[in-house]
Design an enzyme around this catalytic site. Structure first.
Site, PDB file in Angstrom:
ATOM      1  N   ASP A 122       0.859  -1.184   0.000  1.00  0.00           N
ATOM      2  CA  ASP A 122       0.000   0.000   0.000  1.00  0.00           C
ATOM      3  C   ASP A 122       0.898   1.239   0.000  1.00  0.00           C
ATOM      4  O   ASP A 122       1.821   1.334   0.813  1.00  0.00           O
ATOM      5  CB  ASP A 122      -0.914  -0.017   1.241  1.00  0.00           C
ATOM      6  CG  ASP A 122      -2.045   1.000   1.127  1.00  0.00           C
ATOM      7  OD1 ASP A 122      -1.759   2.187   0.916  1.00  0.00           O
ATOM      8  OD2 ASP A 122      -3.209   0.599   1.272  1.00  0.00           O
ATOM      9  N   VAL A 165     -10.922   2.619  -3.510  1.00  0.00           N
ATOM     10  CA  VAL A 165     -10.547   2.003  -4.790  1.00  0.00           C
ATOM     11  C   VAL A 165     -11.513   0.846  -5.031  1.00  0.00           C
ATOM     12  O   VAL A 165     -11.646  -0.047  -4.183  1.00  0.00           O
ATOM     13  CB  VAL A 165      -9.085   1.497  -4.776  1.00  0.00           C
ATOM     14  CG1 VAL A 165      -8.762   0.812  -6.097  1.00  0.00           C
ATOM     15  CG2 VAL A 165      -8.111   2.647  -4.525  1.00  0.00           C
ATOM     16  N   HIS A 214     -10.241  -5.739  -2.581  1.00  0.00           N
ATOM     17  CA  HIS A 214      -8.908  -5.909  -2.000  1.00  0.00           C
ATOM     18  C   HIS A 214      -9.026  -6.057  -0.494  1.00  0.00           C
ATOM     19  O   HIS A 214     -10.004  -5.599   0.120  1.00  0.00           O
ATOM     20  CB  HIS A 214      -8.000  -4.732  -2.353  1.00  0.00           C
ATOM     21  CG  HIS A 214      -8.546  -3.403  -1.946  1.00  0.00           C
ATOM     22  ND1 HIS A 214      -9.468  -2.706  -2.715  1.00  0.00           N
ATOM     23  CD2 HIS A 214      -8.336  -2.643  -0.845  1.00  0.00           C
ATOM     24  CE1 HIS A 214      -9.783  -1.581  -2.108  1.00  0.00           C
ATOM     25  NE2 HIS A 214      -9.112  -1.519  -0.958  1.00  0.00           N
ATOM     26  N   HIS A 241      -6.774  -5.493   3.120  1.00  0.00           N
ATOM     27  CA  HIS A 241      -5.625  -4.857   3.762  1.00  0.00           C
ATOM     28  C   HIS A 241      -5.039  -5.807   4.806  1.00  0.00           C
ATOM     29  O   HIS A 241      -5.787  -6.359   5.632  1.00  0.00           O
ATOM     30  CB  HIS A 241      -6.059  -3.586   4.506  1.00  0.00           C
ATOM     31  CG  HIS A 241      -6.663  -2.529   3.640  1.00  0.00           C
ATOM     32  ND1 HIS A 241      -5.975  -1.409   3.235  1.00  0.00           N
ATOM     33  CD2 HIS A 241      -7.907  -2.411   3.096  1.00  0.00           C
ATOM     34  CE1 HIS A 241      -6.765  -0.639   2.490  1.00  0.00           C
ATOM     35  NE2 HIS A 241      -7.948  -1.233   2.407  1.00  0.00           N
TER      36      HIS A 241
HETATM   37  P1  AMP Z   1      -9.772   1.234   0.333  1.00  0.00           P
HETATM   38  O1  AMP Z   1     -10.104   2.505   1.046  1.00  0.00           O
HETATM   39  O2  AMP Z   1     -10.042  -0.001   1.122  1.00  0.00           O
HETATM   40  O3  AMP Z   1     -10.391   1.223  -1.031  1.00  0.00           O
HETATM   41  O4  AMP Z   1      -8.210   1.225   0.195  1.00  0.00           O
HETATM   42  C1  AMP Z   1      -7.513   1.642  -0.914  1.00  0.00           C
HETATM   43  C2  AMP Z   1      -6.058   1.611  -0.516  1.00  0.00           C
HETATM   44  O5  AMP Z   1      -5.293   1.675  -1.687  1.00  0.00           O
HETATM   45  C3  AMP Z   1      -5.615   2.745   0.405  1.00  0.00           C
HETATM   46  O6  AMP Z   1      -5.051   2.192   1.575  1.00  0.00           O
HETATM   47  C4  AMP Z   1      -4.565   3.483  -0.434  1.00  0.00           C
HETATM   48  O7  AMP Z   1      -3.504   3.935   0.343  1.00  0.00           O
HETATM   49  C5  AMP Z   1      -4.138   2.426  -1.418  1.00  0.00           C
HETATM   50  N1  AMP Z   1      -3.666   2.881  -2.707  1.00  0.00           N
HETATM   51  C6  AMP Z   1      -4.191   3.847  -3.492  1.00  0.00           C
HETATM   52  N2  AMP Z   1      -3.500   3.936  -4.638  1.00  0.00           N
HETATM   53  C7  AMP Z   1      -2.529   2.988  -4.595  1.00  0.00           C
HETATM   54  C8  AMP Z   1      -1.497   2.570  -5.492  1.00  0.00           C
HETATM   55  N3  AMP Z   1      -1.304   3.149  -6.675  1.00  0.00           N
HETATM   56  N4  AMP Z   1      -0.685   1.557  -5.097  1.00  0.00           N
HETATM   57  C9  AMP Z   1      -0.861   0.956  -3.897  1.00  0.00           C
HETATM   58  N5  AMP Z   1      -1.813   1.301  -3.019  1.00  0.00           N
HETATM   59  C10 AMP Z   1      -2.642   2.300  -3.351  1.00  0.00           C
END
Ligand code: AMP
Length: 142
Positions: free
Chosen positions: A35, A100, A104, A106
């Site tokens: 992340d 996103v 996924h 975490h």
């Molecule tokens: P969520 O809020 O569960 O959708 O988490 C999305 C996660 O993706 C967040 O923890 C961000 O920090 C992470 N994130 C966003 N863009 C990227 C990227 N390009 N590469 C890796 N992690 C990312």
């Protein structure tokens, strides 16, 4: 009704290799990478290759292989960072904190007395992400 999956989301781009990521694991069904805005050292995302917005529209057949790798990554990050515990989180739709829209999970190593940093907070330096990814790959290998 669930909103449609958008193949232009950032994790779909990572899966297609259109934008870079610090990958720690890949098989036919699942990819894991760092992340970029970690809530703690070693924060890793585990992502199925099959498209879905989140758990609400995912094919149930995706979930077994996904969570088998979530477990594998949780064990590896605990070892890699000598962590005291591991937090596993998964968000569905904006009201829950999802930002996103490709399913996924975490996986965040945890240390006694150290709180999680804010969700989608500060960008980590690429060299730190690369070093942490190396530690996780080592733990997965050994
Ligand atoms: P969520 O809020 O569960 O959708 O988490 C999305 C996660 O993706 C967040 O923890 C961000 O920090 C992470 N994130 C966003 N863009 C990227 C990227 N390009 N590469 C890796 N992690 C990312």
């Amino acid at each position: 009704m669930a909103e449609a999956y958008d193949p232009g989301n950032i994790f779909a781009k990572i899966l297609r290799g259109e934008i870079p990521s610090h990958r720690v694991y890949e098989d036919d069904a699942v990819v894991a990478f760092m992340d970029v805005m970690p809530q703690g050292m070693g924060h890793t995302l585990v992502v199925p290759k099959a498209p879905s917005r989140n758990m609400l529209d995912a094919d149930p057949a995706t979930l077994g292989p996904l969570f088998a790798i979530v477990q594998k990554i949780a064990v590896a990050v605990k070892k890699a960072f000598d962590a005291d515990g591991v937090t596993i989180m998964q968000f569905n739709e904006p009201a829950s904190g999802q930002t996103v829209y490709h399913l996924h999970v975490h996986v965040v190593p945890r240390f006694e007395g150290v709180p999680l940093k804010p969700h989608s907070g500060q960008m980590e330096k690429p060299e730190v992400l690369a070093e942490n990814a190396g530690k996780i790959r080592e733990a997965l290998a050994g």
